[in-house]
Design an enzyme around this catalytic site. Structure first.
Site, PDB file in Angstrom:
ATOM      1  N   SER A 227       2.798 -30.042  14.465  1.00 29.37           N
ATOM      2  CA  SER A 227       2.132 -30.402  15.719  1.00 29.37           C
ATOM      3  C   SER A 227       2.181 -29.231  16.704  1.00 29.37           C
ATOM      4  O   SER A 227       1.701 -28.144  16.393  1.00 29.37           O
ATOM      5  CB  SER A 227       2.761 -31.683  16.292  1.00 29.37           C
ATOM      6  OG  SER A 227       1.955 -32.258  17.280  1.00 29.37           O
TER       7      SER A 227
ATOM      8  N   ASP B  40      -4.868 -38.825  10.986  1.00 28.16           N
ATOM      9  CA  ASP B  40      -4.452 -38.123  12.195  1.00 28.16           C
ATOM     10  C   ASP B  40      -5.683 -37.676  12.982  1.00 28.16           C
ATOM     11  O   ASP B  40      -6.595 -37.063  12.419  1.00 28.16           O
ATOM     12  CB  ASP B  40      -3.603 -36.912  11.790  1.00 28.16           C
ATOM     13  CG  ASP B  40      -3.041 -36.129  12.966  1.00 28.16           C
ATOM     14  OD1 ASP B  40      -3.244 -36.530  14.116  1.00 28.16           O
ATOM     15  OD2 ASP B  40      -2.393 -35.093  12.687  1.00 28.16           O
TER      16      ASP B  40
ATOM     17  N   HIS C  63      -0.328 -38.886  11.938  1.00 27.78           N
ATOM     18  CA  HIS C  63       0.353 -37.717  12.486  1.00 27.78           C
ATOM     19  C   HIS C  63       1.866 -37.775  12.258  1.00 27.78           C
ATOM     20  O   HIS C  63       2.509 -38.779  12.539  1.00 27.78           O
ATOM     21  CB  HIS C  63       0.048 -37.625  13.988  1.00 27.78           C
ATOM     22  CG  HIS C  63       0.390 -36.319  14.605  1.00 27.78           C
ATOM     23  ND1 HIS C  63      -0.182 -35.133  14.210  1.00 27.78           N
ATOM     24  CD2 HIS C  63       1.257 -35.996  15.607  1.00 27.78           C
ATOM     25  CE1 HIS C  63       0.297 -34.142  14.946  1.00 27.78           C
ATOM     26  NE2 HIS C  63       1.183 -34.640  15.784  1.00 27.78           N
TER      27      HIS C  63
END
Length: 320
Positions: free
Chosen positions: A158, A261, A293
């Site tokens: 991320s 995601d 995610h």
């Protein structure tokens, strides 16, 4: 009053009108341990005394003389989580066990108290500290003895993947060590990277305005003085034609995305842009079907997470 909420981003955090930040997740910590866990030992080492910043280091209990070196940047939107949380301690322990490498997980100052680019600057400071060990005469014995500086990999999930990309771009322009003739970075792994833009990059990216606004609002919380919003080149790496990634300072890249995601199409777009850019390396993209995610951090023992770890470790072991 200190109890009055200015911004409520539950279940992640709350910001009070007094300026106080209450993080609702990612604040639990677990200690490092020289007692092996899954065949891996760990310890915390300060890399920036001025800012009281540390790395958590991991080493196989029965480490060979020289091993690949993994430098990992945690996710959390630049705002939550630390290298010392159970989530990241579990992940790095498993990664080191699977790949037989020496690893360090980087602590950086978090927004909004320390807005971007402070997290990027801290990460660069850490990399510079790491490369003071390239001749085997640095301050940290595990790096001196066990790190193979011909096999240095950066990775992150991320927001941490965003950091890993930008560190690799910077390493191609600024020497991490006078001992280097190139960037010093062999490859990078971007796990569910946090890239974004004001408008969707393709027909498959979400057009849900509520969701897009939430992603944008989280970025703006980390960069309150940013006039470009999500078109800032630190996050709009993929869509922006003015952002050139052909100079990425490594020879191979693994991009990992999760099908459900909202950021997945950015990962696909990044890999495609890199291939078309004139960059001379090799890029591979792997998608985890049916997952969202950072699912692998939430459910590390599920089948898809174990598959992802095998691919992650294989990249570090030179199987790509």
């Amino acid at each position: 009053m200190d109890s009055e909420i200015a911004v409520d981003c539950s279940p992640l955090l709350k910001i009070y009108k007094s300026g106080r930040i209450e993080r609702l997740m990612g604040e639990t910590t677990v200690p490092a341990s020289l007692t092996p866990e899954n065949g891996v030992v760990s310890k915390d080492v300060v890399y920036s005394p001025d800012n009281n910043l540390s790395v958590r280091m991991y080493l196989p209990e029965k480490a060979a003389e020289k091993l690949p070196l993994l430098v990992y940047f945690h996710g959390g939107g630049f705002i939550i989580e630390t290298p010392f949380s159970p989530t990241y301690h579990t992940f790095l322990t498993a990664a080191v066990s699977a790949s037989d490498c020496v690893a360090l997980s980087v602590d950086y100052r978090r927004a909004p108290e320390h807005p971007i680019p402070i997290s990027f600057d801290d990460s660069w400071t850490c990399l510079k500290w790491v490369f003071t060990h390239i001749t085997g005469s640095g301050s940290e014995s595990w790096l001196n003895k066990h790190a193979d500086f011909s096999k240095v990999f950066l990775a992150g999930d991320s927001a941490g993947a965003t950091i890993a990309h930008h560190m690799t771009m910077r390493a191609a322009k600024e020497k991490l060590s006078p001992e280097l003739s190139d960037s010093g970075i062999s490859g990078i792994i971007l796990v569910h990277p946090y890239f974004w833009s004001k408008t969707p990059i393709d027909d498959k990216e979400t057009k849900d305005e509520t969701l897009r606004s939430k992603i944008e609002a989280f970025w703006m919380m980390a960069t309150p003085n940013n006039k470009d919003g999500v078109d800032n080149p630190l996050i709009n790496v993929v869509q922006s034609e003015s952002v050139d990634i052909s100079g990425l300072g490594c020879g191979k890249v693994l991009v990992m995305v999760a099908e459900k995601d909202a950021l997945a199409r950015q990962g696909w777009g990044y890999a495609a842009k890199l291939e078309k850019s004139g960059w001379k390396g090799k890029v591979e993209l792997v998608e985890s079907e049916g997952e969202d995610h950072v699912f692998h951090l939430m459910r590390p023992d599920c089948e898809k997470a174990l598959e992802a770890m095998k691919i992650f470790a294989g990249f570090l072991k030179g199987e790509m």
